[in-house]
Design a protein around this motif. Structure first.
Motif, PDB file in Angstrom:
ATOM      1  N   TYR A 164       0.691  -1.289   0.112  1.00  0.00           N
ATOM      2  CA  TYR A 164       0.030  -0.569   0.293  1.00  0.00           C
ATOM      3  C   TYR A 164       0.856   1.358   0.281  1.00  0.00           C
ATOM      4  CZ  TYR A 164      -3.229  -3.486   1.366  1.00  0.00           C
ATOM      5  OH  TYR A 164      -4.316  -4.821   1.957  1.00  0.00           O
ATOM      6  N   GLY A 165       1.942   1.053   0.378  1.00  0.00           N
ATOM      7  CA  GLY A 165       3.369   2.462   0.118  1.00  0.00           C
ATOM      8  C   GLY A 165       2.843   2.672   1.539  1.00  0.00           C
ATOM      9  N   ARG A 166       4.100   4.245   1.634  1.00  0.00           N
ATOM     10  CA  ARG A 166       4.212   4.612   3.286  1.00  0.00           C
ATOM     11  C   ARG A 166       2.828   6.200   3.098  1.00  0.00           C
ATOM     12  NH1 ARG A 166      10.084   3.659   3.877  1.00  0.00           N
ATOM     13  NH2 ARG A 166       9.631   3.520   1.213  1.00  0.00           N
TER      14      ARG A 166
ATOM     15  N   MET B 105      -8.904  -1.142   1.458  1.00  0.00           N
ATOM     16  CA  MET B 105      -8.190  -1.312   0.171  1.00  0.00           C
ATOM     17  C   MET B 105      -8.318  -1.674  -1.144  1.00  0.00           C
ATOM     18  SD  MET B 105      -5.761   1.949   1.731  1.00  0.00           S
ATOM     19  CE  MET B 105      -4.479   1.895   2.144  1.00  0.00           C
TER      20      MET B 105
ATOM     21  N   GLU C 149       3.312   8.365  -0.375  1.00  0.00           N
ATOM     22  CA  GLU C 149       3.440   7.582  -1.030  1.00  0.00           C
ATOM     23  C   GLU C 149       2.747   7.887  -2.394  1.00  0.00           C
ATOM     24  OE1 GLU C 149       7.038   5.416   0.431  1.00  0.00           O
ATOM     25  OE2 GLU C 149       5.722   4.393  -0.285  1.00  0.00           O
TER      26      GLU C 149
ATOM     27  N   LEU D  15       1.888   5.207  -4.282  1.00  0.00           N
ATOM     28  CA  LEU D  15       1.302   3.802  -4.226  1.00  0.00           C
ATOM     29  C   LEU D  15      -0.149   4.051  -3.208  1.00  0.00           C
ATOM     30  CD1 LEU D  15       1.573   0.843  -4.861  1.00  0.00           C
ATOM     31  CD2 LEU D  15       2.871   0.435  -3.156  1.00  0.00           C
ATOM     32  N   PHE D  16       0.103   5.008  -1.601  1.00  0.00           N
ATOM     33  CA  PHE D  16      -0.192   4.945  -1.196  1.00  0.00           C
ATOM     34  C   PHE D  16      -2.038   5.709  -1.545  1.00  0.00           C
ATOM     35  CE2 PHE D  16      -2.765   7.281   2.695  1.00  0.00           C
ATOM     36  CZ  PHE D  16      -2.778   5.495   3.802  1.00  0.00           C
TER      37      PHE D  16
ATOM     38  N   SER E  35      -3.783   3.160  -4.172  1.00  0.00           N
ATOM     39  CA  SER E  35      -4.498   2.329  -2.947  1.00  0.00           C
ATOM     40  C   SER E  35      -5.609   2.332  -2.069  1.00  0.00           C
ATOM     41  CB  SER E  35      -3.609   1.293  -1.861  1.00  0.00           C
ATOM     42  OG  SER E  35      -2.738   1.079  -2.489  1.00  0.00           O
ATOM     43  N   THR E  36      -5.591   3.539  -1.711  1.00  0.00           N
ATOM     44  CA  THR E  36      -6.576   4.247  -1.170  1.00  0.00           C
ATOM     45  C   THR E  36      -7.819   4.416  -2.086  1.00  0.00           C
ATOM     46  OG1 THR E  36      -5.575   6.411  -0.542  1.00  0.00           O
ATOM     47  CG2 THR E  36      -5.705   5.061   1.368  1.00  0.00           C
ATOM     48  N   LEU E  37      -7.198   5.018  -3.433  1.00  0.00           N
ATOM     49  CA  LEU E  37      -8.835   5.842  -3.673  1.00  0.00           C
ATOM     50  C   LEU E  37      -9.155   4.676  -5.232  1.00  0.00           C
ATOM     51  CD1 LEU E  37      -6.887   9.754  -3.690  1.00  0.00           C
ATOM     52  CD2 LEU E  37      -9.226   8.738  -2.757  1.00  0.00           C
ATOM     53  N   LYS E  38      -8.353   4.276  -4.915  1.00  0.00           N
ATOM     54  CA  LYS E  38      -8.400   3.013  -6.288  1.00  0.00           C
ATOM     55  C   LYS E  38      -8.320   3.451  -7.571  1.00  0.00           C
ATOM     56  CE  LYS E  38     -12.092   0.916  -2.652  1.00  0.00           C
ATOM     57  NZ  LYS E  38     -11.161   0.415  -1.336  1.00  0.00           N
TER      58      LYS E  38
END
Lengths: 188, 107
Positions: free
Chosen positions: A68-70, A184, B40, B42-43, B46-49
């Motif tokens: 998921y990244g930081r 997620m 980041e 990637l974060f 992931s959170t917002l798809k």
């Protein structure tokens, strides 16, 4: 405002809540801590407990970063979580010390941990909310702390307290991990 | 060893910013970032798809309006993109949520 618009807003709020509580929802840390404490509660397994704690915690950190990244929380929020965690750990340490000395007929370490968990959960899940299962775990831990007063306990109070705390941490960690992975999950 | 590069942010008018923030994906990006010190790529994805391409194009628009800052660093040989909301971005998203709440109260 249309239903679709409201749904979009709700999805944005949910994503922001998960982002704000991202650290708290990384349940594999609690699983690592719990497994480590569980082994520590068994006489002769202290070394293995510490090893398990380190391995699972590092593996958990790597998993979340890669998957998921930081995300770095706001400094103020970070400080609050650390202070609450540190104070809680200090209180539990004191409670376990009293258990070791046999100062009371109940498991004080587990009782203090239940109280500390209330504070920790309210801070760590401030945005996503404390679930009914989290509250149930706190109640179960508090009741388990009182159970030795019935006199059936065959192991030391210290071991009993640590074991109870460990089991609760493992379950709570698994629940949080599930909450995070579900939040997620890519939309199908 | 890590190298850091910050792109400059050319300013935009308030109407353009408002129009940018109104899009629900960009609103999501700013709302998530407003809860954090930094995140980041990637974060956010992931959170917002979101897909990589979709997120990249929205980030470019937000960056050029000065609402976010994109920091490109390297961890070893791996490039890492971190996003930070600017005070202008925070102000814009807070104002937009306030307007939505006001609208909700009226309707």
């Amino acid at each position: 405002m249309t239903d679709e618009f409201d749904q979009n807003l709700a999805a944005i709020r949910r994503a922001a809540d998960v982002a704000a509580d991202y650290k708290g929802l990384q349940g594999l840390f609690n699983v690592g801590l719990g497994v480590g404490l569980l082994f520590t509660a068994v006489p002769g397994y202290n070394g293995i407990g510490a090893l398990f704690m380190i391995v699972i915690t590092v593996a958990g950190h790597t998993y979340y970063v890669k998957k998921y990244g930081r995300a770095t929380p706001q400094p103020r929020r970070n400080r609050t979580v650390i202070i609450v965690w540190f104070l809680g750990a200090l209180l539990v340490w004191g409670g376990l010390g009293l258990d070791a000395s046999g100062a009371a007929p109940i498991a004080l370490g587990a009782l203090v941990a239940a109280v500390a968990l209330i504070g920790f959960d309210l801070v760590a899940y401030r945005h996503v909310g404390v679930t009914a299962l989290h509250w149930a775990l706190i109640v179960i831990l508090a009741l388990a702390a009182l159970a030795p007063a019935l006199g059936w306990l065959s192991i030391g109070l210290w071991n009993y307290s640590l074991g109870s705390i460990a089991i609760v941490l493992v379950i709570q960690g698994l629940v949080d991990h599930w909450r995070l992975t579900r939040a997620m999950e890519p939309t199908r | 060893m890590s190298r850091e590069k910050t792109r400059p942010e050319p300013g935009r008018g308030p109407e353009v910013i408002e129009k940018l923030v109104r899009d629900h994906t960009r609103m999501g990006i700013l709302t998530v970032l407003s809860q954090l010190q930094s995140a980041e790529f990637l974060f956010l994805q992931s959170t917002l798809k979101l897909t990589q391409g979709n997120l990249s194009s929205h980030l470019a628009k937000l960056e050029s309006a000065g609402l976010i800052v994109v920091l490109k660093t390297f961890e070893g040989k791996k490039p890492v993109t971190r996003l930070v909301i600017t005070p202008l971005g925070r102000e814009a998203i807070d104002r937009h949520w306030e307007q939505l709440e006001a609208l909700r109260r009226i309707t």
